[in-house]
Each structure stands twice: as C-alpha cells, then as structure tokens.
Write a protein that holds these residues in place. Structure first.
Motif, PDB file in Angstrom:
ATOM      1  N   GLN A 462       2.728 -40.099  25.256  1.00  0.00           N
ATOM      2  CA  GLN A 462       3.201 -40.919  24.138  1.00  0.00           C
ATOM      3  C   GLN A 462       4.465 -41.695  24.528  1.00  0.00           C
ATOM      4  O   GLN A 462       4.639 -42.848  24.141  1.00  0.00           O
ATOM      5  CB  GLN A 462       3.480 -40.031  22.920  1.00  0.00           C
ATOM      6  N   VAL A 463       5.342 -41.046  25.286  1.00  0.00           N
ATOM      7  CA  VAL A 463       6.548 -41.737  25.756  1.00  0.00           C
ATOM      8  C   VAL A 463       6.165 -42.832  26.748  1.00  0.00           C
ATOM      9  O   VAL A 463       6.657 -43.963  26.658  1.00  0.00           O
ATOM     10  CB  VAL A 463       7.541 -40.733  26.395  1.00  0.00           C
ATOM     11  N   TRP A 464       5.295 -42.525  27.689  1.00  0.00           N
ATOM     12  CA  TRP A 464       4.832 -43.548  28.630  1.00  0.00           C
ATOM     13  C   TRP A 464       4.206 -44.744  27.900  1.00  0.00           C
ATOM     14  O   TRP A 464       4.481 -45.899  28.230  1.00  0.00           O
ATOM     15  CB  TRP A 464       3.791 -42.945  29.583  1.00  0.00           C
ATOM     16  N   ALA A 465       3.387 -44.442  26.908  1.00  0.00           N
ATOM     17  CA  ALA A 465       2.689 -45.517  26.184  1.00  0.00           C
ATOM     18  C   ALA A 465       3.667 -46.443  25.468  1.00  0.00           C
ATOM     19  O   ALA A 465       3.379 -47.636  25.273  1.00  0.00           O
ATOM     20  CB  ALA A 465       1.699 -44.915  25.186  1.00  0.00           C
ATOM     21  N   SER A 466       4.835 -45.921  25.087  1.00  0.00           N
ATOM     22  CA  SER A 466       5.793 -46.740  24.332  1.00  0.00           C
ATOM     23  C   SER A 466       6.392 -47.871  25.168  1.00  0.00           C
ATOM     24  O   SER A 466       7.043 -48.762  24.628  1.00  0.00           O
ATOM     25  CB  SER A 466       6.899 -45.863  23.742  1.00  0.00           C
ATOM     26  N   VAL A 467       6.177 -47.853  26.492  1.00  0.00           N
ATOM     27  CA  VAL A 467       6.531 -49.015  27.315  1.00  0.00           C
ATOM     28  C   VAL A 467       5.857 -50.258  26.753  1.00  0.00           C
ATOM     29  O   VAL A 467       6.402 -51.366  26.806  1.00  0.00           O
ATOM     30  CB  VAL A 467       6.087 -48.795  28.783  1.00  0.00           C
ATOM     31  N   TRP A 468       4.664 -50.067  26.178  1.00  0.00           N
ATOM     32  CA  TRP A 468       3.847 -51.181  25.701  1.00  0.00           C
ATOM     33  C   TRP A 468       3.813 -51.254  24.179  1.00  0.00           C
ATOM     34  O   TRP A 468       2.874 -51.791  23.587  1.00  0.00           O
ATOM     35  CB  TRP A 468       2.451 -51.089  26.306  1.00  0.00           C
ATOM     36  N   ASN A 469       4.855 -50.733  23.526  1.00  0.00           N
ATOM     37  CA  ASN A 469       5.048 -50.990  22.094  1.00  0.00           C
ATOM     38  C   ASN A 469       5.264 -52.481  21.873  1.00  0.00           C
ATOM     39  O   ASN A 469       5.807 -53.174  22.750  1.00  0.00           O
ATOM     40  CB  ASN A 469       6.273 -50.238  21.566  1.00  0.00           C
ATOM     41  N   GLU A 470       4.873 -52.968  20.700  1.00  0.00           N
ATOM     42  CA  GLU A 470       5.119 -54.377  20.389  1.00  0.00           C
ATOM     43  C   GLU A 470       6.611 -54.713  20.493  1.00  0.00           C
ATOM     44  O   GLU A 470       6.983 -55.738  21.065  1.00  0.00           O
ATOM     45  CB  GLU A 470       4.603 -54.725  18.984  1.00  0.00           C
ATOM     46  N   SER A 471       7.451 -53.847  19.932  1.00  0.00           N
ATOM     47  CA  SER A 471       8.881 -54.126  19.924  1.00  0.00           C
ATOM     48  C   SER A 471       9.450 -54.224  21.337  1.00  0.00           C
ATOM     49  O   SER A 471      10.226 -55.141  21.649  1.00  0.00           O
ATOM     50  CB  SER A 471       9.625 -53.046  19.128  1.00  0.00           C
ATOM     51  N   SER A 472       9.081 -53.287  22.200  1.00  0.00           N
ATOM     52  CA  SER A 472       9.641 -53.285  23.554  1.00  0.00           C
ATOM     53  C   SER A 472       9.105 -54.458  24.385  1.00  0.00           C
ATOM     54  O   SER A 472       9.862 -55.111  25.113  1.00  0.00           O
ATOM     55  CB  SER A 472       9.347 -51.956  24.253  1.00  0.00           C
ATOM     56  N   TYR A 473       7.814 -54.736  24.253  1.00  0.00           N
ATOM     57  CA  TYR A 473       7.222 -55.842  25.015  1.00  0.00           C
ATOM     58  C   TYR A 473       7.877 -57.180  24.649  1.00  0.00           C
ATOM     59  O   TYR A 473       8.321 -57.941  25.517  1.00  0.00           O
ATOM     60  CB  TYR A 473       5.716 -55.918  24.762  1.00  0.00           C
ATOM     61  N   TRP A 474       7.947 -57.469  23.337  1.00  0.00           N
ATOM     62  CA  TRP A 474       8.480 -58.771  22.909  1.00  0.00           C
ATOM     63  C   TRP A 474       9.967 -58.908  23.229  1.00  0.00           C
ATOM     64  O   TRP A 474      10.429 -60.006  23.569  1.00  0.00           O
ATOM     65  CB  TRP A 474       8.229 -58.988  21.418  1.00  0.00           C
ATOM     66  N   GLU A 475      10.718 -57.809  23.133  1.00  0.00           N
ATOM     67  CA  GLU A 475      12.150 -57.888  23.446  1.00  0.00           C
ATOM     68  C   GLU A 475      12.355 -58.200  24.934  1.00  0.00           C
ATOM     69  O   GLU A 475      13.229 -59.000  25.295  1.00  0.00           O
ATOM     70  CB  GLU A 475      12.842 -56.572  23.070  1.00  0.00           C
TER      71      GLU A 475
END
Length: 627
Positions: A462-475
C-alpha cells in the motif's frame, strides 16, 4: 524679540505635532481609528490595534499612533525621555512584580467588523494580576468601550490564573477571537488569472487550467496547478494545504463567505488580479498579462538500487538518502541527536531500501502500465491519467512481494516482544528535500506481526502503491520532477496506539518577522493536525525566550493563538512539556544544519508525539521547512 517669538512658535508647533501622535483618551471609534495600526504578531488576521502605556510615576496614560510608532520602547524613548536601554526596559517592565517598573504596557485590540474589544499584554509580560486589573480599569475609564472590554488570556500563566478564579475582570480565551475569523491568509502574494469556481466533486474529473484562479467549496486533497486558490474554510496553520501552497509559492486564502460574496461572483470567468496579505485581500478585474511558469529542465532523482538488505537506523547510514530516502535518513539523524538531549524516537526503526520497490514494479503487469502512463501524450486528460494511476496501484497491490524481504523483516521485528504493531511510512527520493517536501502526498500504513489481516506484505504494498497516488503524481509533474526515476523506500518502526497528543513544530516564529522562537500546532490524541476534520481547531502557540543570559531559565514565554476545541479549549501541554519542546527542537535544528551541511539559518519542520501514562516526548520526523 522676533527670534524669541520664533523659537517659542517652533517649540509650540513641535509640541502640537507630538501631541497628535498620542492621546490620553479615546472618545469614539473614529478617534481609535486615527491611532490604530497592525498588531506586532500576525497570529490573527482580523485584528487592528492601538498600543497603550501608563507612566506609573507621572500617573499619565498614553494611547499612541501605532502605525507611526511600532514599539512601546520607541515611544518611551522618543516621547517620555527614557534612557535606561532596551535590556533594562524589558527586564523591569515585563517582570512579575511592580518593583522597578516604570510603565504598564498593553494593547487595545479590536476585532474588525464587530463590537468586540480585547485588552492584551505581551505574552512575555508577567504583570501581577492586581496590576493587570488596575490597568484594565484605567482603559475602561478613558475609552468609549467601557464594560465591553475583555482581557485576553494569551499565556499559560494567565490561563492557569483564570482557571483558579484569580481574576475579577472579564476574561476570554482565543476562541473569542478565532471563532469570529472569516478571512485567513494561507499563503501571501499576488497573481493574475481567470477566476473560476469548482466544487470538490467536480475536481475528481475536471482539471482546472494553469491560468486560473479558483474558488472551492472546501479543502482539496490534491492541490490543482493554478495561479491562486480561495477556499471557504479556515485552515490549520501547518496543514498540508498551507505547506504545499508555500512550496508552490501561489497566493492562497480562506474566506468563509466567498460563495455568497456577490461582488466576487460578478468576477467569475473574468481575468482578475488576486492580492493576499495577512490582514486583507484584494481581487479585481485587470488587463495585466497572465504569466505562465515554464519548467525548462526536468529535475532528476537519484535512486541507488545496490543495497539489498534492511537498513538499521540506530547507526547513521552513509549516503542513505540515495537508497532509503530522506525521511528514513533523517530519522537516523534524530536517533543520534536523541543521545545528546532527552527525547525518544520510535523504537525498532529500520528501512526497506529502494531495491525492493524497484524490483517489484519491474514485474510485467506493473511496468507496462507505468510505461504507458509516462509515454502517453494524453497527460492533459485528468480522467485518463487518474484511471491509469489506479490501474498501476492495483497492479502493485496484486503482485506478490519478495519472500526474502518478508522473512528478513519478520526475523528482525519478531526478535523483540514489546511491540506487535508497526508503522510503514513512505520514504521516497521525492519528499523531505529542499524545495519539495511532499507533505501528505504519500501514505503510511500499519502492519501487525503475524496478523492474517493487517499483514506486513499488505502494508508495504500500500505504501509502494502511493507513489502513484493522484496527489503525488500531479505534484511531481508541477515541480518538473522526472517521474521515470521515482523510488520508494519504506521507513518501519513501532506504531503509537497510546498517543495523548501529536503535533508539528516549525523552528521559526511564523507570526512575527525578525523575532526568534518556534511555532507549535498540537492536537489531542491521534487527531490530525495537518488534515483536520471539518470544524476542528487545533492548539497553536509560539514559544520564545527573552532570557538570553539565563540559559537555564525555568519557563519560556508562550503566546497562544488558539486552543483545541477537542480539549474544551484548555491547554494540551504542560509548561514542562513546552519547555522540553523548545529545547529539543532548537537542538535538532542546530544539529540538522551540520548533517545537511547548511551554512545559513534554515528552519526545520518537526513532528512529535506525547505518548503513554508517563507522557513521554517522541520525535518521529524532521525535514527542511520550505518557507
């Protein structure tokens, strides 16, 4: 004779000009307005203030022009011939006794737009209660305000005296002021853009254009790439919206009635200029050019994938930022600093290096999706990108994790018996770095040793996947960070189910320029300071130290801006705990300069917890504060 008359006229004119800068009475609001200025502290955005001095020896009261004369000390020197110097002035006129005092020093504050009047002392003023009440009475007798005047309890000392029924005058806490705020500067500045209005729901499928200034009906989880933002709810001063906004350097404000403001509504779809200051804002139609930010060169990220074992953080890893990320590396620094000054760090701390994340996403089901995203020309389609990001996250979670990693982790954490619950936290190469702190972009999850539901494997993925959260990607896109080289390490340590309070410290006085101190936001239990629930107010105060020559001074001075409404507006921390926060945070700041090899002053952002029956201080994170 003419010369004598001229001299007399000259001194008469000088006396007349001087007298226009002060008065012994304030007969009406118009009179007050002619003497008002800004408060010295920007902790509230809706206050105007007139400074007042009572000369004890002459028994004279002075309300003076607080725009022309910013400090009480300036007035006594220039107008009352005071000549003892600043150090003596501070020591004698802010003390806890009337002995040696020459003056009583105060501020007569007005909450703009309301018939609310507040008498305030400097939080560093330890004036005896009887003297405070005498001073208060003098103000009620010499102004038009009368019994509408309230005394503001801005320090722990005054709050405790009030709770012990030692005051006989009308007293108020921060909620009396804070509850009346409808405007808040979040990030000051100015910009030009097309004014648009969106709902948070619309932002799920619509991507505002980069030339827009937007109005929102709440606080967004993802900060759009725009020229300015107006939200309709007040912000916790150290919330992720504030931190990310300061990173972006775009003007952001909270204005609770913006959706009903008819004048602003007439400007929607027009090109406007937005200017935001601490106590006011301006928005109006303009013909000025909209300047577009152009990223000329992508920011390259380092990712060393040669380290293939868990990294023990009880020793400082060499160049660890390149293979475990800044967050994990910084915790190793904190562990080292905790040996020099008394505070605790999370037990059983170790880091999963980038190697395991990189190996995981190289699996075909994941890598093909990432390649499609990064090579696709449809990046302006928010809907398509967000759907692709979800596919990537799902694929990362479905693929089995490296068994060798899980075995090493269980062996390490299973050798101790004190803790079963562990926190798995992001530590990428794109967070907690100069110019990009990544606040709130990635996720933390809990894994329980030998549990069949909250497994270590599930938490890590789940932590690894958060690399590709919308918020992190767009920022990362906005800041021109090369998405090809993003890598995720995982910081692991025991979790805190028994926290009494949690908070954030910035080792800078955010509300008064050129005035040292720290700014603290703290909240009860595990309630979030950085992403609070709607309507929740955290405790906020600044701490500073006037005892330059007394390093072992018992108590630092504390200036409260708000108290937690989850704690009945009572202080969450004792003075002993506040003193410890100040000393610990300043030590951390000093040592981090050396670790980061910084030569100039740079404040740091520290996250802390008060834990267990013994109320132990834990520091769990430190990073640069990008202001």
């Amino acid at each position: 004779m003419k010369k004598i008359c001229f001299i007399l006229l000259f001194f008469t004119l000088i006396g007349s000009l001087y007298s226009q800068n002060y008065t012994a009475t304030l007969d009406n609001y118009e009179n007050y307005k002619s003497f008002k200025g800004k408060p010295l502290s920007d902790k509230f955005s809706n206050i105007e203030s007139v400074k007042v001095i009572y000369d004890i020896k002459t028994k004279k009261l002075y309300y003076f022009n607080s725009t022309l004369i910013r400090l009480h000390f300036e007035f006594v020197v220039d107008y009352l011939s005071y000549d003892k110097g600043l150090d003596v002035f501070n020591n004698e006129n802010y003390s806890d006794t009337d002995k040696d005092r020459d003056f009583l020093l105060g501020n007569l504050n007005h909450i703009k737009g309301l018939d609310k009047w507040v008498f305030e002392l400097a939080s560093s003023d330890h004036m005896p209660i009887a003297t405070i009440e005498r001073f208060y009475k003098l103000i009620t007798e010499t102004t038009f305000i009368g019994n509408k005047l309230k005394f503001y309890l801005n320090s722990r000392e005054k709050i405790e005296a009030f709770e012990n029924n030692k005051f006989t005058i009308a007293c108020v806490k921060s909620d009396y002021i804070f509850n009346e705020i409808n405007y808040q500067e979040v990030v000051s500045g100015k910009n030009v853009g097309i004014l648009k209005q969106y709902t948070l729901k619309e932002l799920e499928t619509i991507k505002p254009k980069s030339n827009e200034i937007i109005i929102l009906d709440g606080t967004p989880d993802i900060l759009p790439n725009v020229k300015g933002i107006i939200v309709n709810e007040l912000q916790t001063p150290l919330s992720h919206l504030v931190i990310l906004g300061k990173n972006r350097k775009i003007p952001i404000m909270a204005y609770t009635t913006v959706l009903n403001d008819k004048r602003i509504r007439t400007l929607i779809d027009k090109k406007v200029e937005l200017k935001i200051a601490i106590d006011t804002f301006y928005i109006g139609e303009t013909s000025k050019k909209i300047v577009q930010n152009i990223i000329k060169k992508k920011r390259q990220l380092l990712a060393d994938n040669t380290v293939t074992n868990l990294v023990d953080l009880s020793k400082i890893p060499k160049n660890g930022v390149n293979y475990i990320g800044s967050k994990a590396q910084n915790l190793a620094y904190l562990i080292a600093i905790s040996k020099e000054i008394k505070f605790k760090t999370p037990e059983n701390a170790c880091a999963i290096p980038f190697y395991f994340y990189t190996k995981h996403i190289q699996k075909k089901t994941v890598s093909i999706l990432i390649k499609e995203l990064l090579n696709n020309k449809r990046k302006d389609s928010t809907d398509w990108v967000n759907k692709q990001l979800k596919k990537i996250r799902d694929a990362i979670k479905k693929e089995p994790i490296d068994n060798g990693l899980l075995t090493k982790l269980k062996q390490r954490l299973g050798n101790q018996t004190e803790f079963k619950n562990f926190r798995f936290r992001s530590s990428t190469n794109a967070e907690d770095i100069d110019g990009f702190n990544g606040a709130g972009l990635y996720e933390s999850k809990t894994g329980i040793l030998n549990d069949s539901i909250k497994t270590f494997e599930k938490a890590i993925k789940q932590v690894w996947a958060s690399v590709w959260n919308e918020s992190s990607y767009w920022e990362r896109e906005i800041f021109g960070i090369d998405q090809q080289n993003i890598a995720m390490g995982v910081l692991v340590h025991r979790s805190f189910p028994d926290e009494i309070a949690n908070g954030v410290i910035i080792t800078k006085n955010l509300f008064r320029d050129n005035f040292s101190g720290i700014t603290v936001n703290v909240q009860k239990g595990d309630n979030s300071v950085v992403k609070p629930e709607k309507g929740v107010i955290c405790e906020q105060f600044t701490v500073f130290d006037f005892s330059v020559f007394e390093p072992e001074h018992a108590n630092f001075d504390v200036d409260y801006a708000s108290n937690s409404n989850l704690n009945d507006n009572k202080p969450l921390l004792s003075m002993t705990e506040i003193n410890a926060l100040y000393r610990v945070s300043k030590k951390i700041e000093n040592r981090m300069y050396r670790y980061w090899k910084k030569t100039a002053y740079h404040p740091v952002d520290i996250e802390f917890k008060i834990v267990g029956e013994k109320r132990e201080l834990y520091v769990k994170q430190v990073r640069p504060f990008n202001d």
